[in-house]
Design a protein around this motif. Sequence first.
Motif, PDB file in Angstrom:
ATOM      1  N   THR A 187     -39.447  14.733   7.311  1.00  0.00           N
ATOM      2  CA  THR A 187     -40.292  15.759   7.940  1.00  0.00           C
ATOM      3  C   THR A 187     -39.732  16.165   9.302  1.00  0.00           C
ATOM      4  N   ASN A 188     -39.103  15.215  10.008  1.00  0.00           N
ATOM      5  CA  ASN A 188     -38.425  15.573  11.259  1.00  0.00           C
ATOM      6  C   ASN A 188     -37.346  16.617  11.001  1.00  0.00           C
ATOM      7  N   LEU A 189     -36.501  16.341  10.002  1.00  0.00           N
ATOM      8  CA  LEU A 189     -35.395  17.241   9.700  1.00  0.00           C
ATOM      9  C   LEU A 189     -35.906  18.602   9.245  1.00  0.00           C
ATOM     10  N   HIS A 190     -36.894  18.598   8.352  1.00  0.00           N
ATOM     11  CA  HIS A 190     -37.426  19.864   7.858  1.00  0.00           C
ATOM     12  C   HIS A 190     -38.068  20.683   8.969  1.00  0.00           C
ATOM     13  N   THR A 191     -38.950  20.047   9.737  1.00  0.00           N
ATOM     14  CA  THR A 191     -39.679  20.779  10.778  1.00  0.00           C
ATOM     15  C   THR A 191     -38.726  21.305  11.843  1.00  0.00           C
TER      16      THR A 191
END
Length: 498
Positions: A187-191
């Motif tokens: 989710t860090n990478l996506h966001t």
Amino acid sequence: MATSWNSLSSADGSYMTLITVLALTVLWLLWSVSSYFRCRNRLPVPPGNFGFPFIGQTVEHVLAMSTADGIRMWVQKQIEKHGPLFKFRFAGYPMVMLGDEEGNKFIFQNDGMSIHTFWPSKIATLFGPHSLLLQSGERHKLLRRHFSKMFDRAAVSRYIHGVNRNTIRHFTNHWQGKEQLAALDMTNLHTFSTICSLVLSLEEGPLMDKTLEALQTWLRGIFSLPINLPGFDYYAALKSRGLIFEVFDRLMEQRRQEIAEDRVPEASQTDFLNWMLTVPDEEGNMFQDSFIRDNLLLLLVAAFETTSATLAMTIFYIAKNPHVYEQILQEQKLISDEKCSSGKDENAMTMEDISAMKYTWKVIQEVLRLQPPVVGSYRKTATDLEYKGYLIPRGWLLNWNTQYTHYNPESFKDPLTFDPSRWETRPPPFTYLPFGGGIHSCPGNEFAKMSMLTFIHHLVRNFSWSLVDANYDGPFIRDPCSRPPDKVLISVKQITAS
């Protein structure tokens, strides 16, 4: 003759001295009487304990903030002693927590008038003096009105196609073929890739990776001790701020050259960087580079950590509640099936689709209640204030906090239970504040809602998952947002959408 003159002068001097003494005595008596009646009629300050000089409860408060349960329990302990209104000392400042919904209402309705925004100097330094976060009064109103144009519903409608495209690409590149993942890393990478694309037109690659690493180091400085020496998180955070600004400067220089040569790529013409470089403020002035840097940083922080942590915790709670997964899946399948039946692309996403995700949004709302990414913030009194029979002196800080109202059984039955069905009805005003409130509420909450719902749609349509540590129920680390120690480690199974 000389002796008579000296005697007269001496007598006059003694007389003047006596008059002066009498006058000062009368003034002192008047001041004393006035002080007596002022003190007798003066309201008491709120109950509580300031603790040790200057330090106060700073250490125990910072330690409590290291876990989500810790800060909740610290607040509840103080409330049990003193009630929802209590004083303490934080980082040298006398502070009053107005813990209930009436206190929240009092703060937000007086915000910008008798109460102004305030952040400790450490946080102000990390964000920078030009950050919208630190502005107050007319300056804040002007800038917020200007910035809100980039995050109103019309703007979010323009962004949804890019967010959807980036989300599909993320699952294709980073989830497919994997058997185990740390959901928070994903989710860090996506966001971050989503916000970098929309704000800076910066795509995944070495430069984005470098910026993400620097931002995560910067974030660790938020709740650290303000020690600017090598080996401490605050020192590393300040260094990382400089690295992030180097990236901004590089991108600004490149974009200015593209603007001058009239060759800005179409996808970049609507990003936030282009807007700040080409659109003057409401007074007709162009933004200075220092202003642009500070507010680009604010955008990355505000859109990144809060959204990423909420998505990771949503994945956690869905895994803990299989019936919730099934209900979300059915809702999302219905949206895709309706697209197919009308001949539309089932992978596309519209604002109508977002509006149809009613149950999924209830699930996210419940995650935001239990694990709000931001637990509160500070204000500073501009004048003496009277509240509930107490005096809050000018210059004292006020703290609104979610850790009482979000867990208050009078507003939320069985508050420690994860129950999305509670959102069938709206909670009482000023009890639910995951996006803050008043004039400083998050201007990007509609964008956050859209991006989170888009992510969950593609997640449940393509994957099922379970927690590696299925029995874990806490405590959750807060650094600065809530997460379990294993970053929501999950076993993943790809499914065929049907």
